[in-house]
Design a protein around this motif. Structure first.
Motif, PDB file in Angstrom:
ATOM      1  N   SER A   2       1.017  -1.188   0.121  1.00  0.00           N
ATOM      2  CA  SER A   2      -0.056   0.046  -0.012  1.00  0.00           C
ATOM      3  C   SER A   2       1.026   1.256  -0.035  1.00  0.00           C
ATOM      4  CB  SER A   2      -0.675  -0.222   1.179  1.00  0.00           C
ATOM      5  OG  SER A   2       0.015  -0.055   2.330  1.00  0.00           O
ATOM      6  N   ASN A   3       0.390   2.310  -0.642  1.00  0.00           N
ATOM      7  CA  ASN A   3       1.004   3.518  -0.541  1.00  0.00           C
ATOM      8  C   ASN A   3       0.656   4.390   0.551  1.00  0.00           C
ATOM      9  OD1 ASN A   3       1.731   6.339  -1.429  1.00  0.00           O
ATOM     10  ND2 ASN A   3       1.018   6.116  -3.399  1.00  0.00           N
ATOM     11  N   PRO A   4       1.611   4.980   1.495  1.00  0.00           N
ATOM     12  CA  PRO A   4       1.325   5.401   2.567  1.00  0.00           C
ATOM     13  C   PRO A   4       0.941   6.865   2.326  1.00  0.00           C
ATOM     14  CG  PRO A   4       3.567   5.518   2.327  1.00  0.00           C
ATOM     15  CD  PRO A   4       3.189   4.566   1.157  1.00  0.00           C
ATOM     16  N   ASP A   5       0.870   7.327   1.177  1.00  0.00           N
ATOM     17  CA  ASP A   5       0.012   8.556   0.658  1.00  0.00           C
ATOM     18  C   ASP A   5      -1.409   8.667   0.068  1.00  0.00           C
ATOM     19  OD1 ASP A   5       2.518   9.974   1.237  1.00  0.00           O
ATOM     20  OD2 ASP A   5       3.107   9.630  -0.724  1.00  0.00           O
ATOM     21  N   THR A   6      -1.822   7.361   0.028  1.00  0.00           N
ATOM     22  CA  THR A   6      -3.235   7.197  -0.221  1.00  0.00           C
ATOM     23  C   THR A   6      -4.016   7.196   0.952  1.00  0.00           C
ATOM     24  OG1 THR A   6      -2.400   5.413  -1.783  1.00  0.00           O
ATOM     25  CG2 THR A   6      -4.672   5.270  -1.006  1.00  0.00           C
ATOM     26  N   LYS A   7      -4.918   8.184   0.603  1.00  0.00           N
ATOM     27  CA  LYS A   7      -5.913   8.439   1.504  1.00  0.00           C
ATOM     28  C   LYS A   7      -7.074   7.697   1.786  1.00  0.00           C
ATOM     29  CE  LYS A   7      -4.305  13.323   2.262  1.00  0.00           C
ATOM     30  NZ  LYS A   7      -4.580  14.530   2.997  1.00  0.00           N
ATOM     31  N   THR A   8      -7.743   7.645   2.955  1.00  0.00           N
ATOM     32  CA  THR A   8      -9.062   6.807   3.011  1.00  0.00           C
ATOM     33  C   THR A   8      -9.969   7.786   3.818  1.00  0.00           C
ATOM     34  OG1 THR A   8      -7.871   4.802   3.122  1.00  0.00           O
ATOM     35  CG2 THR A   8     -10.268   4.957   4.194  1.00  0.00           C
ATOM     36  N   TYR A   9     -11.257   7.930   3.081  1.00  0.00           N
ATOM     37  CA  TYR A   9     -12.098   8.636   3.671  1.00  0.00           C
ATOM     38  C   TYR A   9     -13.331   7.842   4.079  1.00  0.00           C
ATOM     39  CZ  TYR A   9      -9.392  12.104   0.963  1.00  0.00           C
ATOM     40  OH  TYR A   9      -8.576  12.741   0.307  1.00  0.00           O
ATOM     41  N   ALA A  10     -13.823   8.196   5.377  1.00  0.00           N
ATOM     42  CA  ALA A  10     -15.053   7.599   5.921  1.00  0.00           C
ATOM     43  C   ALA A  10     -16.409   8.435   5.516  1.00  0.00           C
ATOM     44  CB  ALA A  10     -15.057   7.563   7.364  1.00  0.00           C
ATOM     45  N   GLY A  11     -17.331   7.493   5.174  1.00  0.00           N
ATOM     46  CA  GLY A  11     -18.775   8.149   5.026  1.00  0.00           C
ATOM     47  C   GLY A  11     -19.738   7.247   5.561  1.00  0.00           C
ATOM     48  N   SER A  12     -21.018   8.123   5.610  1.00  0.00           N
ATOM     49  CA  SER A  12     -22.286   7.030   6.120  1.00  0.00           C
ATOM     50  C   SER A  12     -23.447   7.688   5.511  1.00  0.00           C
ATOM     51  CB  SER A  12     -22.163   7.001   7.663  1.00  0.00           C
ATOM     52  OG  SER A  12     -22.643   8.657   8.042  1.00  0.00           O
ATOM     53  N   CYS A  13     -24.360   6.786   5.914  1.00  0.00           N
ATOM     54  CA  CYS A  13     -25.874   7.281   5.427  1.00  0.00           C
ATOM     55  C   CYS A  13     -26.472   8.420   6.532  1.00  0.00           C
ATOM     56  CB  CYS A  13     -26.759   6.145   5.331  1.00  0.00           C
ATOM     57  SG  CYS A  13     -27.007   5.385   7.188  1.00  0.00           S
ATOM     58  N   PHE A  14     -27.465   8.796   6.260  1.00  0.00           N
ATOM     59  CA  PHE A  14     -27.913   9.832   6.999  1.00  0.00           C
ATOM     60  C   PHE A  14     -28.185   9.457   8.614  1.00  0.00           C
ATOM     61  CE2 PHE A  14     -31.862  12.262   8.480  1.00  0.00           C
ATOM     62  CZ  PHE A  14     -31.354  13.499   8.496  1.00  0.00           C
ATOM     63  N   CYS A  15     -28.290   8.369   9.117  1.00  0.00           N
ATOM     64  CA  CYS A  15     -28.400   7.906  10.345  1.00  0.00           C
ATOM     65  C   CYS A  15     -27.244   7.235  10.914  1.00  0.00           C
ATOM     66  CB  CYS A  15     -29.734   6.854  10.742  1.00  0.00           C
ATOM     67  SG  CYS A  15     -29.494   5.202  10.040  1.00  0.00           S
ATOM     68  N   GLY A  16     -26.230   6.923  10.103  1.00  0.00           N
ATOM     69  CA  GLY A  16     -25.076   6.206  10.493  1.00  0.00           C
ATOM     70  C   GLY A  16     -24.929   4.819  10.511  1.00  0.00           C
ATOM     71  N   ALA A  17     -26.326   4.056  10.309  1.00  0.00           N
ATOM     72  CA  ALA A  17     -26.460   2.648  10.141  1.00  0.00           C
ATOM     73  C   ALA A  17     -25.452   1.917   9.136  1.00  0.00           C
ATOM     74  CB  ALA A  17     -27.938   1.989   9.990  1.00  0.00           C
ATOM     75  N   VAL A  18     -25.276   2.726   8.036  1.00  0.00           N
ATOM     76  CA  VAL A  18     -24.526   1.982   7.216  1.00  0.00           C
ATOM     77  C   VAL A  18     -23.247   3.198   7.110  1.00  0.00           C
ATOM     78  CG1 VAL A  18     -24.131   1.605   4.556  1.00  0.00           C
ATOM     79  CG2 VAL A  18     -26.348   1.180   5.518  1.00  0.00           C
ATOM     80  N   GLN A  19     -22.012   2.521   7.229  1.00  0.00           N
ATOM     81  CA  GLN A  19     -20.813   3.162   7.278  1.00  0.00           C
ATOM     82  C   GLN A  19     -19.847   2.618   6.183  1.00  0.00           C
ATOM     83  OE1 GLN A  19     -19.089   3.888  11.084  1.00  0.00           O
ATOM     84  NE2 GLN A  19     -20.939   4.377  11.912  1.00  0.00           N
ATOM     85  N   PHE A  20     -19.004   3.707   5.457  1.00  0.00           N
ATOM     86  CA  PHE A  20     -18.229   2.885   4.488  1.00  0.00           C
ATOM     87  C   PHE A  20     -16.973   3.746   4.251  1.00  0.00           C
ATOM     88  CE2 PHE A  20     -20.915   5.993   2.663  1.00  0.00           C
ATOM     89  CZ  PHE A  20     -19.837   6.814   1.860  1.00  0.00           C
ATOM     90  N   THR A  21     -15.745   3.200   3.403  1.00  0.00           N
ATOM     91  CA  THR A  21     -14.665   3.912   3.375  1.00  0.00           C
ATOM     92  C   THR A  21     -14.533   4.184   1.853  1.00  0.00           C
ATOM     93  OG1 THR A  21     -13.419   2.061   3.379  1.00  0.00           O
ATOM     94  CG2 THR A  21     -13.688   3.563   5.516  1.00  0.00           C
ATOM     95  N   VAL A  22     -13.838   5.203   1.336  1.00  0.00           N
ATOM     96  CA  VAL A  22     -13.357   5.204   0.178  1.00  0.00           C
ATOM     97  C   VAL A  22     -12.102   5.422  -0.064  1.00  0.00           C
ATOM     98  CG1 VAL A  22     -15.421   5.766  -1.399  1.00  0.00           C
ATOM     99  CG2 VAL A  22     -14.077   7.540  -0.377  1.00  0.00           C
ATOM    100  N   THR A  23     -11.281   4.701  -0.785  1.00  0.00           N
ATOM    101  CA  THR A  23      -9.774   4.975  -0.615  1.00  0.00           C
ATOM    102  C   THR A  23      -9.067   5.248  -1.962  1.00  0.00           C
ATOM    103  OG1 THR A  23      -9.609   3.456   1.076  1.00  0.00           O
ATOM    104  CG2 THR A  23      -7.536   3.683   0.003  1.00  0.00           C
ATOM    105  N   GLY A  24      -8.144   6.284  -1.928  1.00  0.00           N
ATOM    106  CA  GLY A  24      -7.474   6.713  -3.058  1.00  0.00           C
ATOM    107  C   GLY A  24      -8.291   8.073  -3.658  1.00  0.00           C
ATOM    108  N   GLU A  25      -8.120   8.009  -5.027  1.00  0.00           N
ATOM    109  CA  GLU A  25      -8.720   9.039  -5.819  1.00  0.00           C
ATOM    110  C   GLU A  25      -9.852   8.605  -6.603  1.00  0.00           C
ATOM    111  OE1 GLU A  25      -8.109  12.480  -5.432  1.00  0.00           O
ATOM    112  OE2 GLU A  25      -6.911  11.965  -3.632  1.00  0.00           O
ATOM    113  N   PRO A  26     -10.935   9.417  -6.807  1.00  0.00           N
ATOM    114  CA  PRO A  26     -12.043   8.712  -7.614  1.00  0.00           C
ATOM    115  C   PRO A  26     -11.540   8.867  -9.167  1.00  0.00           C
ATOM    116  CG  PRO A  26     -12.621  11.164  -6.857  1.00  0.00           C
ATOM    117  CD  PRO A  26     -11.316  10.634  -6.161  1.00  0.00           C
TER     118      PRO A  26
END
Length: 146
Positions: A2-26
Protein backbone atom coordinates in the motif's frame (compact mmCIF):
# COMPACT_ATOMS: atom_id res chain seq x y z
CA UNK A 1 2.16 -2.96 -1.02
CA UNK A 2 0.00 0.00 0.00
CA UNK A 3 0.99 3.57 -0.67
CA UNK A 4 1.37 5.59 2.58
CA UNK A 5 0.17 8.71 0.71
CA UNK A 6 -3.13 7.06 -0.25
CA UNK A 7 -5.94 8.62 1.72
CA UNK A 8 -9.01 6.87 3.05
CA UNK A 9 -12.22 8.80 3.72
CA UNK A 10 -15.12 7.66 5.89
CA UNK A 11 -18.74 8.18 4.98
CA UNK A 12 -22.18 7.05 6.08
CA UNK A 13 -25.87 7.24 5.44
CA UNK A 14 -28.05 9.85 7.18
CA UNK A 15 -28.51 7.85 10.41
CA UNK A 16 -25.08 6.21 10.46
CA UNK A 17 -26.37 2.61 10.30
CA UNK A 18 -24.42 2.12 7.06
CA UNK A 19 -20.80 3.20 7.15
CA UNK A 20 -18.20 2.91 4.42
CA UNK A 21 -14.79 4.07 3.28
CA UNK A 22 -13.41 5.19 -0.06
CA UNK A 23 -9.68 4.96 -0.65
CA UNK A 24 -7.46 6.78 -3.10
CA UNK A 25 -8.80 9.16 -5.70
CA UNK A 26 -12.01 8.91 -7.70
CA UNK A 27 -11.92 8.26 -11.45
CA UNK A 28 -14.00 11.42 -11.98
CA UNK A 29 -16.01 14.05 -10.13
CA UNK A 30 -18.67 16.41 -11.35
CA UNK A 31 -22.31 17.37 -11.46
CA UNK A 32 -25.13 15.44 -13.11
CA UNK A 33 -28.19 17.30 -14.37
CA UNK A 34 -30.24 14.33 -15.69
CA UNK A 35 -33.84 13.90 -14.61
CA UNK A 36 -33.09 10.61 -12.84
CA UNK A 37 -30.35 12.14 -10.66
CA UNK A 38 -32.40 15.27 -9.97
CA UNK A 39 -35.43 13.22 -8.94
CA UNK A 40 -33.34 10.78 -6.90
CA UNK A 41 -31.48 13.55 -5.07
CA UNK A 42 -34.56 15.78 -4.71
CA UNK A 43 -32.43 18.67 -5.94
CA UNK A 44 -31.72 20.61 -9.11
CA UNK A 45 -28.30 18.95 -9.57
CA UNK A 46 -26.40 15.96 -8.12
CA UNK A 47 -22.71 16.04 -7.14
CA UNK A 48 -21.03 12.73 -8.03
CA UNK A 49 -17.70 11.07 -7.42
CA UNK A 50 -16.99 7.92 -9.46
CA UNK A 51 -14.80 5.27 -7.84
CA UNK A 52 -13.38 1.93 -8.85
CA UNK A 53 -15.33 -0.77 -6.96
CA UNK A 54 -12.18 -1.92 -5.13
CA UNK A 55 -11.89 1.54 -3.55
CA UNK A 56 -15.34 1.39 -1.90
CA UNK A 57 -15.79 -0.74 1.24
CA UNK A 58 -18.88 -1.00 3.42
CA UNK A 59 -17.51 -1.20 6.96
CA UNK A 60 -20.78 -1.45 8.90
CA UNK A 61 -24.42 -2.16 8.14
CA UNK A 62 -24.16 -3.91 4.77
CA UNK A 63 -27.40 -5.75 5.64
CA UNK A 64 -29.14 -2.34 5.73
CA UNK A 65 -28.29 -1.48 2.11
CA UNK A 66 -31.28 -1.61 -0.24
CA UNK A 67 -31.28 -0.97 -3.96
CA UNK A 68 -33.34 -0.26 -7.04
CA UNK A 69 -32.47 -0.41 -10.73
CA UNK A 70 -34.60 1.90 -12.85
CA UNK A 71 -32.40 1.01 -15.81
CA UNK A 72 -29.74 -1.66 -16.43
CA UNK A 73 -27.07 1.07 -16.36
CA UNK A 74 -27.51 2.01 -12.71
CA UNK A 75 -28.43 0.46 -9.38
CA UNK A 76 -29.15 3.13 -6.78
CA UNK A 77 -28.53 2.17 -3.15
CA UNK A 78 -29.68 3.62 0.15
CA UNK A 79 -29.99 2.76 3.83
CA UNK A 80 -33.15 0.77 4.53
CA UNK A 81 -33.35 2.25 8.08
CA UNK A 82 -33.24 6.00 7.30
CA UNK A 83 -33.57 6.17 3.51
CA UNK A 84 -30.25 8.02 3.27
CA UNK A 85 -28.69 7.78 -0.18
CA UNK A 86 -25.33 6.05 -0.51
CA UNK A 87 -24.22 4.90 -3.96
CA UNK A 88 -25.14 4.22 -7.55
CA UNK A 89 -23.46 1.20 -9.09
CA UNK A 90 -22.76 1.59 -12.82
CA UNK A 91 -21.92 -1.98 -13.92
CA UNK A 92 -21.31 -1.08 -17.57
CA UNK A 93 -18.58 1.36 -16.56
CA UNK A 94 -17.32 -0.74 -13.63
CA UNK A 95 -17.65 2.35 -11.42
CA UNK A 96 -19.56 3.28 -8.27
CA UNK A 97 -20.93 6.78 -7.81
CA UNK A 98 -20.51 7.70 -4.16
CA UNK A 99 -22.54 10.85 -3.59
CA UNK A 100 -20.12 13.61 -2.67
CA UNK A 101 -22.35 14.80 0.17
CA UNK A 102 -22.03 11.52 2.10
CA UNK A 103 -18.20 11.69 2.35
CA UNK A 104 -17.77 14.65 4.75
CA UNK A 105 -13.95 14.70 4.89
CA UNK A 106 -13.45 14.34 1.14
CA UNK A 107 -12.50 17.45 -0.84
CA UNK A 108 -14.86 17.54 -3.84
CA UNK A 109 -13.20 18.97 -6.96
CA UNK A 110 -15.69 18.77 -9.84
CA UNK A 111 -14.32 18.61 -13.36
CA UNK A 112 -17.41 18.42 -15.56
CA UNK A 113 -21.17 18.80 -15.82
CA UNK A 114 -22.97 15.89 -17.52
CA UNK A 115 -26.45 15.74 -19.07
CA UNK A 116 -26.46 19.53 -19.14
CA UNK A 117 -29.14 19.59 -21.86
CA UNK A 118 -31.56 18.59 -19.07
CA UNK A 119 -30.45 21.22 -16.57
CA UNK A 120 -32.90 23.12 -14.40
CA UNK A 121 -30.14 25.14 -12.76
CA UNK A 122 -27.67 26.95 -15.03
CA UNK A 123 -24.24 27.14 -13.41
CA UNK A 124 -21.52 29.43 -14.71
CA UNK A 125 -18.35 27.97 -13.24
CA UNK A 126 -16.10 27.55 -16.27
CA UNK A 127 -16.33 23.74 -16.23
CA UNK A 128 -17.20 21.84 -19.42
CA UNK A 129 -20.95 21.31 -19.90
CA UNK A 130 -21.52 17.98 -21.64
CA UNK A 131 -24.75 17.54 -23.60
CA UNK A 132 -24.92 13.99 -22.23
CA UNK A 133 -21.73 12.10 -21.23
CA UNK A 134 -18.22 11.75 -22.63
CA UNK A 135 -17.84 9.73 -25.83
CA UNK A 136 -15.61 7.14 -24.12
CA UNK A 137 -18.50 6.38 -21.74
CA UNK A 138 -21.05 5.92 -24.54
CA UNK A 139 -22.27 9.50 -24.97
CA UNK A 140 -22.00 12.00 -27.78
CA UNK A 141 -19.06 13.85 -26.24
CA UNK A 142 -20.71 17.10 -27.30
CA UNK A 143 -19.88 20.12 -25.14
CA UNK A 144 -22.55 22.83 -24.79
CA UNK A 145 -22.01 26.55 -24.31
CA UNK A 146 -21.99 27.74 -20.73
Amino acid sequence: MSNPDTKTYAGSCFCGAVQFTVTGEPAAMGYCHCESCRTWSAGPVNAFSLWNPEAVKITRGADNVAGFSKTPTSNRQWCSKCGGHLFTNHPGWNLIDVYAAVIPGFVFKPGVHVHYQETKLRIKDGLPKMKDIPKEMGGSGEVLAE
